[in-house]
Design a protein around this motif. Sequence first.
Motif, PDB file in Angstrom:
ATOM      1  N   MET A 223       0.833  -1.200   0.000  1.00  0.00           N
ATOM      2  CA  MET A 223       0.000   0.000   0.000  1.00  0.00           C
ATOM      3  C   MET A 223       0.868   1.249   0.000  1.00  0.00           C
ATOM      4  O   MET A 223       0.607   2.214  -0.733  1.00  0.00           O
ATOM      5  N   GLU A 224       1.929   1.228   0.788  1.00  0.00           N
ATOM      6  CA  GLU A 224       2.826   2.381   0.844  1.00  0.00           C
ATOM      7  C   GLU A 224       3.463   2.655  -0.519  1.00  0.00           C
ATOM      8  O   GLU A 224       3.648   3.808  -0.909  1.00  0.00           O
ATOM      9  N   LYS A 225       3.774   1.594  -1.266  1.00  0.00           N
ATOM     10  CA  LYS A 225       4.448   1.753  -2.549  1.00  0.00           C
ATOM     11  C   LYS A 225       3.536   2.277  -3.653  1.00  0.00           C
ATOM     12  O   LYS A 225       4.005   2.963  -4.564  1.00  0.00           O
ATOM     13  N   SER A 226       2.244   1.955  -3.586  1.00  0.00           N
ATOM     14  CA  SER A 226       1.408   2.210  -4.765  1.00  0.00           C
ATOM     15  C   SER A 226       0.141   3.021  -4.531  1.00  0.00           C
ATOM     16  O   SER A 226      -0.493   3.445  -5.502  1.00  0.00           O
ATOM     17  N   ALA A 227      -0.262   3.252  -3.283  1.00  0.00           N
ATOM     18  CA  ALA A 227      -1.541   3.927  -3.036  1.00  0.00           C
ATOM     19  C   ALA A 227      -1.536   5.352  -3.575  1.00  0.00           C
ATOM     20  O   ALA A 227      -0.524   6.062  -3.502  1.00  0.00           O
ATOM     21  N   LEU A 228      -2.658   5.756  -4.124  1.00  0.00           N
ATOM     22  CA  LEU A 228      -2.788   7.115  -4.634  1.00  0.00           C
ATOM     23  C   LEU A 228      -2.816   8.117  -3.493  1.00  0.00           C
ATOM     24  O   LEU A 228      -3.438   7.883  -2.457  1.00  0.00           O
ATOM     25  N   ALA A 229      -2.150   9.219  -3.684  1.00  0.00           N
ATOM     26  CA  ALA A 229      -2.144  10.287  -2.687  1.00  0.00           C
ATOM     27  C   ALA A 229      -3.379  11.166  -2.878  1.00  0.00           C
ATOM     28  O   ALA A 229      -3.897  11.292  -3.988  1.00  0.00           O
ATOM     29  N   PRO A 230      -3.848  11.780  -1.784  1.00  0.00           N
ATOM     30  CA  PRO A 230      -3.393  11.611  -0.399  1.00  0.00           C
ATOM     31  C   PRO A 230      -3.950  10.319   0.211  1.00  0.00           C
ATOM     32  O   PRO A 230      -5.163  10.130   0.251  1.00  0.00           O
ATOM     33  N   ILE A 231      -3.038   9.465   0.678  1.00  0.00           N
ATOM     34  CA  ILE A 231      -3.445   8.167   1.218  1.00  0.00           C
ATOM     35  C   ILE A 231      -4.391   8.340   2.392  1.00  0.00           C
ATOM     36  O   ILE A 231      -5.350   7.584   2.558  1.00  0.00           O
ATOM     37  N   ASN A 232      -4.134   9.347   3.227  1.00  0.00           N
ATOM     38  CA  ASN A 232      -4.916   9.492   4.460  1.00  0.00           C
ATOM     39  C   ASN A 232      -6.376   9.834   4.203  1.00  0.00           C
ATOM     40  O   ASN A 232      -7.211   9.740   5.107  1.00  0.00           O
ATOM     41  N   GLU A 233      -6.722  10.207   2.971  1.00  0.00           N
ATOM     42  CA  GLU A 233      -8.115  10.532   2.661  1.00  0.00           C
ATOM     43  C   GLU A 233      -8.850   9.386   1.972  1.00  0.00           C
ATOM     44  O   GLU A 233     -10.024   9.511   1.624  1.00  0.00           O
ATOM     45  N   GLN A 234      -8.162   8.280   1.784  1.00  0.00           N
ATOM     46  CA  GLN A 234      -8.784   7.140   1.108  1.00  0.00           C
ATOM     47  C   GLN A 234      -9.741   6.379   2.018  1.00  0.00           C
ATOM     48  O   GLN A 234      -9.549   6.310   3.240  1.00  0.00           O
ATOM     49  N   MET A 235     -10.775   5.792   1.402  1.00  0.00           N
ATOM     50  CA  MET A 235     -11.564   4.754   2.048  1.00  0.00           C
ATOM     51  C   MET A 235     -10.846   3.436   1.795  1.00  0.00           C
ATOM     52  O   MET A 235     -10.468   3.140   0.658  1.00  0.00           O
ATOM     53  N   VAL A 236     -10.633   2.650   2.839  1.00  0.00           N
ATOM     54  CA  VAL A 236      -9.894   1.388   2.735  1.00  0.00           C
ATOM     55  C   VAL A 236     -10.788   0.260   3.242  1.00  0.00           C
ATOM     56  O   VAL A 236     -11.455   0.398   4.270  1.00  0.00           O
ATOM     57  N   PHE A 237     -10.795  -0.846   2.502  1.00  0.00           N
ATOM     58  CA  PHE A 237     -11.540  -2.035   2.909  1.00  0.00           C
ATOM     59  C   PHE A 237     -10.562  -3.141   3.282  1.00  0.00           C
ATOM     60  O   PHE A 237      -9.518  -3.315   2.644  1.00  0.00           O
ATOM     61  N   ILE A 238     -10.920  -3.909   4.308  1.00  0.00           N
ATOM     62  CA  ILE A 238     -10.193  -5.108   4.713  1.00  0.00           C
ATOM     63  C   ILE A 238     -11.211  -6.233   4.858  1.00  0.00           C
ATOM     64  O   ILE A 238     -12.273  -6.039   5.445  1.00  0.00           O
ATOM     65  N   THR A 239     -10.898  -7.404   4.296  1.00  0.00           N
ATOM     66  CA  THR A 239     -11.732  -8.569   4.552  1.00  0.00           C
ATOM     67  C   THR A 239     -10.855  -9.697   5.102  1.00  0.00           C
ATOM     68  O   THR A 239      -9.662  -9.756   4.833  1.00  0.00           O
ATOM     69  N   PHE A 258      -0.059   5.768   7.764  1.00  0.00           N
ATOM     70  CA  PHE A 258      -0.498   6.659   6.690  1.00  0.00           C
ATOM     71  C   PHE A 258      -1.541   7.682   7.113  1.00  0.00           C
ATOM     72  O   PHE A 258      -1.924   8.542   6.319  1.00  0.00           O
ATOM     73  N   GLY A 259      -2.034   7.569   8.340  1.00  0.00           N
ATOM     74  CA  GLY A 259      -3.056   8.508   8.789  1.00  0.00           C
ATOM     75  C   GLY A 259      -4.429   8.264   8.197  1.00  0.00           C
ATOM     76  O   GLY A 259      -5.288   9.159   8.206  1.00  0.00           O
ATOM     77  N   VAL A 260      -4.653   7.044   7.672  1.00  0.00           N
ATOM     78  CA  VAL A 260      -5.966   6.707   7.109  1.00  0.00           C
ATOM     79  C   VAL A 260      -7.018   6.747   8.217  1.00  0.00           C
ATOM     80  O   VAL A 260      -6.800   6.257   9.320  1.00  0.00           O
ATOM     81  N   LYS A 261      -8.164   7.336   7.909  1.00  0.00           N
ATOM     82  CA  LYS A 261      -9.213   7.497   8.913  1.00  0.00           C
ATOM     83  C   LYS A 261     -10.335   6.483   8.768  1.00  0.00           C
ATOM     84  O   LYS A 261     -10.946   6.069   9.752  1.00  0.00           O
ATOM     85  N   GLU A 262     -10.644   6.092   7.526  1.00  0.00           N
ATOM     86  CA  GLU A 262     -11.786   5.206   7.291  1.00  0.00           C
ATOM     87  C   GLU A 262     -11.327   3.837   6.815  1.00  0.00           C
ATOM     88  O   GLU A 262     -10.788   3.702   5.724  1.00  0.00           O
ATOM     89  N   VAL A 263     -11.544   2.822   7.660  1.00  0.00           N
ATOM     90  CA  VAL A 263     -11.231   1.443   7.312  1.00  0.00           C
ATOM     91  C   VAL A 263     -12.446   0.589   7.644  1.00  0.00           C
ATOM     92  O   VAL A 263     -12.910   0.574   8.785  1.00  0.00           O
ATOM     93  N   ILE A 264     -12.981  -0.086   6.647  1.00  0.00           N
ATOM     94  CA  ILE A 264     -14.121  -0.975   6.835  1.00  0.00           C
ATOM     95  C   ILE A 264     -13.611  -2.409   6.866  1.00  0.00           C
ATOM     96  O   ILE A 264     -12.909  -2.850   5.956  1.00  0.00           O
ATOM     97  N   ILE A 265     -13.972  -3.152   7.912  1.00  0.00           N
ATOM     98  CA  ILE A 265     -13.543  -4.543   8.077  1.00  0.00           C
ATOM     99  C   ILE A 265     -14.767  -5.453   7.992  1.00  0.00           C
ATOM    100  O   ILE A 265     -15.786  -5.195   8.636  1.00  0.00           O
ATOM    101  N   ASN A 266     -14.667  -6.511   7.211  1.00  0.00           N
ATOM    102  CA  ASN A 266     -15.747  -7.480   7.117  1.00  0.00           C
ATOM    103  C   ASN A 266     -15.169  -8.855   6.788  1.00  0.00           C
ATOM    104  O   ASN A 266     -14.000  -8.981   6.406  1.00  0.00           O
ATOM    105  N   TYR A 267     -15.996  -9.874   6.935  1.00  0.00           N
ATOM    106  CA  TYR A 267     -15.594 -11.232   6.584  1.00  0.00           C
ATOM    107  C   TYR A 267     -15.463 -11.401   5.071  1.00  0.00           C
ATOM    108  O   TYR A 267     -16.170 -10.754   4.297  1.00  0.00           O
TER     109      TYR A 267
END
Length: 290
Positions: A223-239, A258-267
């Motif tokens: 994610m650090e290598k390729s995420a579009l800037a500004p990373i901290n404003e991205q919505m991020v999903f984790i499953t 990265f200072g990301v604020k929004e992370v959604i976690i689901n199965y």
Amino acid sequence: MNFEIVTDSSCNLLEEMIDEYGLHILPLTFMVDGEQYQSYLKGEHTDLKQFYTMMREGKVITTSLPNLADAEKLLRGLLDEGKDILYLGFSSGLSGTYNAIDTLCKQLAPEYPERTILTSDTLAASGGEGLLVWYAVQHARAGKSIEEVHAWVENNKLNLAHWFTVDDLMFLFRGGRVSKTSAWAGTMLNIKPVMHVDNEGHLIPMEKVRGRKKSLNGLVDHMEKSALAPINEQMVFITHGDCIEDAEYVAEQIKSRFGVKEVIINYVDPVIGAHSGPGTMALFFMADKR
């Protein structure tokens, strides 16, 4: 929105998000020891922890496409109500779902000449598909037309990065993703693959690391290598495949690094989880390339 968004249960969106956005979900099916289940039923919560427990116990699990009769009923119902339809489907590189529903849409189109029916092979899976749906909803809520939202998905889907790791390579072997030799050797040596979904929508091993923690950190490193800037404003999903502690660890790394604020976690849903197994961890974000 002035049109309806239809997707399938492999998008792995939270139930409350599905309800809030008014999404229509086509449930894929899975079988446990020959007994059939649907991976999504509106208003009903599948006990996914129990599903992964059954996998750990060695239950035989197989998967199949959505029921086409049910899919046709849903689509016809929307069209009869005078609704236009945007279908965002599970990667054709991993499933026949998109092609089946796209064919159905093409068959219905001549019967509804005043309606717009657009489809997109997201070439995405799990939270990657879900994140594309999330972006589509945001554009629709901002007043974009069905054609504009469809164009955005088509123009940006190859910037939706998927990074995966699994805890047990034998499930990937059973799903035909790695050879038996690689699975056995990896298990014996505690080797964990770091994988991604490529531009054709296939799950591809990218590197190997020794140990679970290194594989989790590897997701964040990519994610650090390729995420579009500004990373901290991205919505991020984790499953995850019933490994919530690992999911929370990755989420905390993303927030602290990265200072990301929004992370959604689901199965991870049963249809994908049946092939990737318990301990699957996946990270999704917008990047300069997949």
